[in-house]
Design an enzyme around this catalytic site. Structure first.
Site, PDB file in Angstrom:
ATOM      1  N   ASP A 199       0.979  -1.151   0.025  1.00 14.90           N
ATOM      2  CA  ASP A 199       0.125   0.045   0.179  1.00 14.90           C
ATOM      3  C   ASP A 199       0.716   1.299  -0.032  1.00 14.90           C
ATOM      4  O   ASP A 199       1.952   1.434   0.740  1.00 14.90           O
ATOM      5  CB  ASP A 199      -0.655  -0.022   1.408  1.00 14.90           C
ATOM      6  CG  ASP A 199      -1.903   1.073   1.236  1.00 14.90           C
ATOM      7  OD1 ASP A 199      -2.946   1.055   0.580  1.00 14.90           O
ATOM      8  OD2 ASP A 199      -1.619   2.100   2.156  1.00 14.90           O
ATOM      9  N   GLU A 253       1.874  -0.416  -4.845  1.00 16.51           N
ATOM     10  CA  GLU A 253       0.860   0.666  -5.407  1.00 16.51           C
ATOM     11  C   GLU A 253       1.731   1.964  -5.729  1.00 16.51           C
ATOM     12  O   GLU A 253       2.103   2.471  -4.454  1.00 16.51           O
ATOM     13  CB  GLU A 253      -0.259   0.697  -4.287  1.00 16.51           C
ATOM     14  CG  GLU A 253      -1.299   1.647  -4.590  1.00 16.51           C
ATOM     15  CD  GLU A 253      -1.874   2.647  -3.562  1.00 16.51           C
ATOM     16  OE1 GLU A 253      -2.938   3.027  -3.760  1.00 16.51           O
ATOM     17  OE2 GLU A 253      -1.474   2.608  -2.254  1.00 16.51           O
TER      18      GLU A 253
END
Ligand code: NOJ
Length: 522
Positions: A199, A253
């Site tokens: 993330d 990401e």
């Protein structure tokens, strides 16, 4: 699933499960692991190679689980660690690999380290605690979710949070943080997890001087984004992943404007893959899409990494809705102005069907966000009281946030129990139950397309070549005589001679109608 296939991540079709909204087994309105286990057969029949789980860890849910209180357990609303371990084994038995989200940039205020830091100054260096400037925060950074990026604690110091106040940022200059995360990776790899989705991967390193934001500075690198020292962190993670037989995959990401800086994350000793947000945000426009495909392939070829193709995820307006509007691209800062813009859902759906065949034919791996295979639109008229995304609250309701793409999936109608976000009445038409038996449904298209993609040796990883085509028609070949043609123009387009393997909509004799794609054997 072949354990001998150590390069599966180069061409896998990966299905994203947002656990709160996938399948609710115990009827409390929130999806759970028992619901996923009961639907693994659905995912096998859909034909995906792997599942990526958005965070499943214990969390106060200030940001729907992206505020992790304990990286080594499962939130009780979802189930238990034993259930997760069983799920991993059951998925493997069906040939489906498991990728889990790990959130290294920040944690939760409920995490034991943060709670300790509030009372024990020796723990503060694991985060970014600073004195303020008089009554003001230590610098002028704003949270990505709106409002200031700093919150003051009882003794007067402030802590940095690039997202919600419930998500304090870790200080990755502290070796204790680095060791902790390498251990968390091992914890899950030891339980059979095949890969990690990282993330906010480019945000982890910060300029320790925490300077004020300079609006004249380039978009990346940045005091909180894409700093050069970040690459050492992922090299260390790669060593952990490579220490397992066959390796484990690391997927970032990484939102960056510059494709070459993006590709640096994908050098052979760093991450295996990263999400292609340029493609996700690209308007439904032939020239723009072709440029995006070329730039993507060039940037990835330079580092030997596979491209990825993504149309939607849990953070963006669902593409059926985007493609039905006058402005078909996506940018976070435009969500608020495009919310409730006039939308032609029939047009958006036709384009989404065509886009599915485009993405599944391009070289590399592909992500399918839960509900995309059902053609779900964005739910734009959620009542304010139901909205839970912190973006909505932190912008005083100006930005609707991301709840509209997170409404629980319609398995059957009416739903067995009301979900944590209400399903629109019109979703009876989108249920898995109804679409399963309809050969013209979006679900049937995805099932057939994923089956062909698996059977065609030229699809997935490998070369592609553009064919000459009229303006706004994308036509390319893959090895083995396979061709994909996508008509983004306003008029029917002639097709090259060949046998039709699959079409996203009815053909007009030997012409390809607008907003339609076809797969051919030349
Ligand atoms: C990216 C995730 O996809 C998003 O849902 C989350 O809010 C932020 N990172 C912060 O963790």
């Amino acid at each position: 699933m072949s354990t001998a296939d150590t390069r599966w991540w180069r061409d896998a079709a990966i299905y994203q499960i947002y656990p709160r909204s996938f399948a609710d087994h115990n009827g409390d309105g929130v999806g759970d692991l028992a619901g996923v286990r009961a639907r693994l057969g659905y995912l096998r029949d859909l034909g995906v190679d792997a599942i990526w789980f958005s965070p499943w860890f214990p969390s106060p849910m200030a940001d729907a689980g992206y505020d992790v209180a304990d990286y080594r357990d499962i939130d009780p609303a979802f189930g238990t660690l034993d259930e997760a371990t069983a799920l991993i084994g059951e998925a493997h038995a069906l040939g489906i690999r498991i990728i889990i989200d790990v959130v290294p940039n920040h944690t939760s205020v409920a995490h034991a380290w943060f709670q300790r830091a509030l009372v024990d100054p020796s723990y503060r260096d694991r985060f970014w605690f600073r004195d303020g400037r008089g009554d003001l925060p230590p610098n002028d950074w704003g949270s990505i979710f709106g409002g200031p990026a700093w919150t003051q604690v009882a003794d007067g110091q402030w802590y940095l949070h690039m997202f919600d106040a419930g998500q304090p940022d870790f200080n990755w200059d502290n070796p204790i943080v680095r060791e902790e995360f390498e251990d968390i990776l091992r914890f899950w790899f030891d339980r059979g997890v095949d890969g990690i989705r990282i993330d906010s991967a480019a945000m982890v390193a910060k300029d320790p001087a925490l300077p004020d934001f300079d609006p004249a500075s380039p978009p990346d690198p940045h005091p909180w984004n894409d700093r050069d020292e970040i690459h050492d962190i992922y090299r260390a993670w790669r060593r952990v992943a490579d220490s397992y037989p066959g390796g484990r995959a690391l997927i970032g990401e990484v939102w960056l404007a510059d494709p070459h800086r993006f590709a640096q994350y994908l050098r052979p000793d760093e991450l295996h893959a990263a999400f292609n947000f340029d493609f996700l945000g690209c308007p439904w426009d032939g020239k723009a899409l072709r440029r995006c495909v070329d730039e993507t392939l060039d940037a990835h070829a330079a580092v030997g990494a596979p491209a990825t193709w993504v149309l939607s995820n849990h953070d963006v307006t669902r593409h059926v809705t985007r493609y039905g509007r006058a402005e078909t691209g996506f940018e976070h800062h435009l969500r608020q102005t495009r919310h409730l813009a006039p939308t032609d859902l029939a047009l958006g759906t036709r384009r989404a069907r065509a886009a599915a065949l485009l993405t599944l034919a391009l070289p590399g791996s592909v992500y399918v966000y839960q509900g995309e295979e059902l053609g779900l639109p964005e739910v734009e008229d959620l009542p304010a009281a139901a909205r839970q995304d912190p973006i909505f609250a932190r912008t005083g309701g100006a930005d609707p946030g991301r709840d509209g793409c997170r409404v629980p999936l319609p398995w059957s109608s009416p739903p067995a129990a009301p979900g944590w976000l209400p399903q629109p009445a019109g979703w009876a038409a989108y249920t898995v139950e109804r679409q399963s038996s309809d050969p013209s449904s979006m679900l049937s298209l995805y099932r057939r397309a994923l089956a062909v993609r698996r059977a065609e040796p030229g699809l997935g990883d490998g070369p592609m070549a553009w064919l000459d085509a009229p303006a706004d028609v994308l036509a390319f070949t893959r090895e083995g005589g396979f061709a994909c043609v996508v008509n983004l123009s306003q008029t029917p387009a002639p097709l090259p001679p060949g046998t039709v393997l699959l079409a996203s909509g009815p053909l007009d004799g030997d012409l390809l109608p607008p907003d339609t794609s076809v797969w051919l054997r030349l």
